[in-house]
Design a protein around this motif. Sequence first.
Motif, PDB file in Angstrom:
ATOM      1  N   ASN A 142       0.994  -1.015   0.211  1.00  0.00           N
ATOM      2  CA  ASN A 142      -0.170  -0.482   0.062  1.00  0.00           C
ATOM      3  C   ASN A 142       0.817   1.770  -0.446  1.00  0.00           C
ATOM      4  N   GLY A 143       2.384   1.177  -0.048  1.00  0.00           N
ATOM      5  CA  GLY A 143       3.246   1.948   0.190  1.00  0.00           C
ATOM      6  C   GLY A 143       2.916   3.810   1.432  1.00  0.00           C
ATOM      7  N   GLN A 144       2.987   2.332   2.528  1.00  0.00           N
ATOM      8  CA  GLN A 144       2.770   2.617   3.941  1.00  0.00           C
ATOM      9  C   GLN A 144       3.652   3.147   4.514  1.00  0.00           C
ATOM     10  N   VAL A 145       3.770   3.784   6.007  1.00  0.00           N
ATOM     11  CA  VAL A 145       5.149   3.218   6.658  1.00  0.00           C
ATOM     12  C   VAL A 145       4.503   2.726   7.567  1.00  0.00           C
ATOM     13  N   LEU A 146       5.267   1.562   8.250  1.00  0.00           N
ATOM     14  CA  LEU A 146       4.615   0.829  10.023  1.00  0.00           C
ATOM     15  C   LEU A 146       5.457   1.085  10.931  1.00  0.00           C
ATOM     16  N   ILE A 147       6.046   2.053  11.518  1.00  0.00           N
ATOM     17  CA  ILE A 147       6.889   1.425  13.234  1.00  0.00           C
ATOM     18  C   ILE A 147       6.264   1.219  13.682  1.00  0.00           C
ATOM     19  N   GLU A 148       7.137   0.091  14.656  1.00  0.00           N
ATOM     20  CA  GLU A 148       6.653  -0.293  15.738  1.00  0.00           C
ATOM     21  C   GLU A 148       7.807   0.256  17.260  1.00  0.00           C
ATOM     22  N   CYS A 149       6.845   0.698  18.162  1.00  0.00           N
ATOM     23  CA  CYS A 149       6.743   1.903  19.520  1.00  0.00           C
ATOM     24  C   CYS A 149       7.119   0.821  20.481  1.00  0.00           C
ATOM     25  N   GLN A 150       8.251   1.066  21.882  1.00  0.00           N
ATOM     26  CA  GLN A 150       7.772   0.226  22.928  1.00  0.00           C
ATOM     27  C   GLN A 150       7.020   1.208  24.047  1.00  0.00           C
ATOM     28  N   TYR A 151       7.459   2.947  23.067  1.00  0.00           N
ATOM     29  CA  TYR A 151       6.530   3.988  24.716  1.00  0.00           C
ATOM     30  C   TYR A 151       5.001   2.916  24.565  1.00  0.00           C
ATOM     31  N   SER A 152       4.015   3.689  24.992  1.00  0.00           N
ATOM     32  CA  SER A 152       2.397   3.255  25.386  1.00  0.00           C
ATOM     33  C   SER A 152       1.970   4.358  24.535  1.00  0.00           C
ATOM     34  N   VAL A 153       0.640   4.356  24.646  1.00  0.00           N
ATOM     35  CA  VAL A 153       0.463   5.291  23.328  1.00  0.00           C
ATOM     36  C   VAL A 153       0.111   6.564  24.284  1.00  0.00           C
ATOM     37  N   PHE A 154       0.014   6.752  25.482  1.00  0.00           N
ATOM     38  CA  PHE A 154       0.335   8.292  26.122  1.00  0.00           C
ATOM     39  C   PHE A 154       1.515   8.904  26.125  1.00  0.00           C
ATOM     40  N   LYS A 155       2.727   7.982  26.163  1.00  0.00           N
ATOM     41  CA  LYS A 155       3.549   8.483  26.015  1.00  0.00           C
ATOM     42  C   LYS A 155       4.401   9.018  24.895  1.00  0.00           C
ATOM     43  N   THR A 156       3.704   7.958  23.298  1.00  0.00           N
ATOM     44  CA  THR A 156       3.812   8.503  22.394  1.00  0.00           C
ATOM     45  C   THR A 156       3.263   9.449  21.820  1.00  0.00           C
ATOM     46  N   CYS A 157       2.510   9.974  22.555  1.00  0.00           N
ATOM     47  CA  CYS A 157       1.562  10.956  21.796  1.00  0.00           C
ATOM     48  C   CYS A 157       2.037  11.893  22.398  1.00  0.00           C
ATOM     49  N   GLY A 158       2.211  12.051  23.727  1.00  0.00           N
ATOM     50  CA  GLY A 158       3.284  13.068  24.644  1.00  0.00           C
ATOM     51  C   GLY A 158       3.664  13.770  23.800  1.00  0.00           C
ATOM     52  N   LEU A 159       5.028  12.627  23.363  1.00  0.00           N
ATOM     53  CA  LEU A 159       6.293  12.926  23.213  1.00  0.00           C
ATOM     54  C   LEU A 159       6.236  13.567  21.605  1.00  0.00           C
ATOM     55  N   LEU A 160       5.260  13.250  21.060  1.00  0.00           N
ATOM     56  CA  LEU A 160       5.221  13.250  18.882  1.00  0.00           C
ATOM     57  C   LEU A 160       4.218  15.273  19.554  1.00  0.00           C
ATOM     58  N   PHE A 161       3.086  15.851  20.356  1.00  0.00           N
ATOM     59  CA  PHE A 161       2.264  16.704  20.973  1.00  0.00           C
ATOM     60  C   PHE A 161       3.133  17.904  21.517  1.00  0.00           C
ATOM     61  N   GLN A 162       4.299  17.148  22.470  1.00  0.00           N
ATOM     62  CA  GLN A 162       5.688  18.494  22.311  1.00  0.00           C
ATOM     63  C   GLN A 162       6.344  18.377  21.806  1.00  0.00           C
ATOM     64  N   ALA A 163       6.238  17.186  20.375  1.00  0.00           N
ATOM     65  CA  ALA A 163       7.470  18.367  19.241  1.00  0.00           C
ATOM     66  C   ALA A 163       6.894  18.933  18.305  1.00  0.00           C
ATOM     67  N   GLY A 164       5.281  19.186  18.570  1.00  0.00           N
ATOM     68  CA  GLY A 164       4.939  20.012  17.492  1.00  0.00           C
ATOM     69  C   GLY A 164       3.672  19.199  16.428  1.00  0.00           C
ATOM     70  N   VAL A 165       3.853  17.593  16.967  1.00  0.00           N
ATOM     71  CA  VAL A 165       2.775  17.197  15.863  1.00  0.00           C
ATOM     72  C   VAL A 165       1.319  17.942  16.428  1.00  0.00           C
ATOM     73  N   LYS A 166       0.314  18.056  15.732  1.00  0.00           N
ATOM     74  CA  LYS A 166      -0.841  18.738  16.399  1.00  0.00           C
ATOM     75  C   LYS A 166      -2.544  17.732  16.179  1.00  0.00           C
ATOM     76  N   PRO A 167      -3.080  17.872  17.302  1.00  0.00           N
ATOM     77  CA  PRO A 167      -4.503  16.507  16.627  1.00  0.00           C
ATOM     78  C   PRO A 167      -5.195  17.293  15.674  1.00  0.00           C
ATOM     79  N   ILE A 168      -5.975  16.104  15.419  1.00  0.00           N
ATOM     80  CA  ILE A 168      -7.133  17.097  14.366  1.00  0.00           C
ATOM     81  C   ILE A 168      -8.344  17.849  14.970  1.00  0.00           C
TER      82      ILE A 168
END
Lengths: 114, 144
Positions: free
Chosen positions: A87-113
């Motif tokens: 499908n041409g998709q990027v798939l990433i595995e991550c050890q962090y919890s969903v909460f931590k993953t979201c927190g890190l991304l949010f802190q770095a500037g990724v916006k919520p919908i």
Amino acid sequence: MKVSEIQQLIDGRILCGEELTDYSVEVAFASDLMSDVLTLKSDHVLLITGLSNMQIIRTAEMSDIHCVILARNKKASQEMIDLARENGQVLIECQYSVFKTCGLLFQAGVKPIF
Amino acid sequence: MNQDSQSMHFEYNVEGGNFSRAGYASSEIKKLLKQLNVDMGIIKRTVVGCYEAEVNVVAHAYTGTIYVDLNTESITIRFQDEGPGIPDIDQAMVEGFSTASSKVREMGFGAGMGLPNIKKNADQMKISSIVGKGTTLEITMLLQ
């Protein structure tokens, strides 16, 4: 934020779509409910989920989502990786919890919908 | 596939209970609509509705067939299944109502959002069901 930056930030492992590390996302959505993901109107969304099954990849495909993070140390099956690659998709595995993953991304500037 | 200059027809089989394959037909339909240069917004609404309906067939029915009819004015997709049917369609259309199994919920579905979401995405939707026989759902997307 580029996929390569996302990978570094969450200490993730890219399973397929290595050639798309320059692909950029601005908004993200986290859910284990694929029905919720299917209600999104936005395009080019980063999906973060704590599930790992074929329907994650299919849902992303139907929703025009090109980058998916499997958080909570969930492992993708080979079937999922093959389909995501097709499908041409990027798939990433991550050890962090969903909460931590979201927190890190949010802190770095990724916006919520919303 | 049947095709003439004005219309095209495709059919896909759906196997009840086979979650690994759920979404295959919707994926094929998406590729087809892309090849035909259908507007991207219409493609997204079509395949989201289509995928929700395909998952419903896999989740609830024994077997089903998806019939796709395309012409210059519209896309009509009919999901015809053999299964337990829906006793109360009005209730099934209420957001949050679900009879899905725990297996379906583990896949990230079964929250009672499928049929309402199909209705939101389709330009027209018709549903009929006979308990003990099966359900027919038809969605139409207008191209003009």
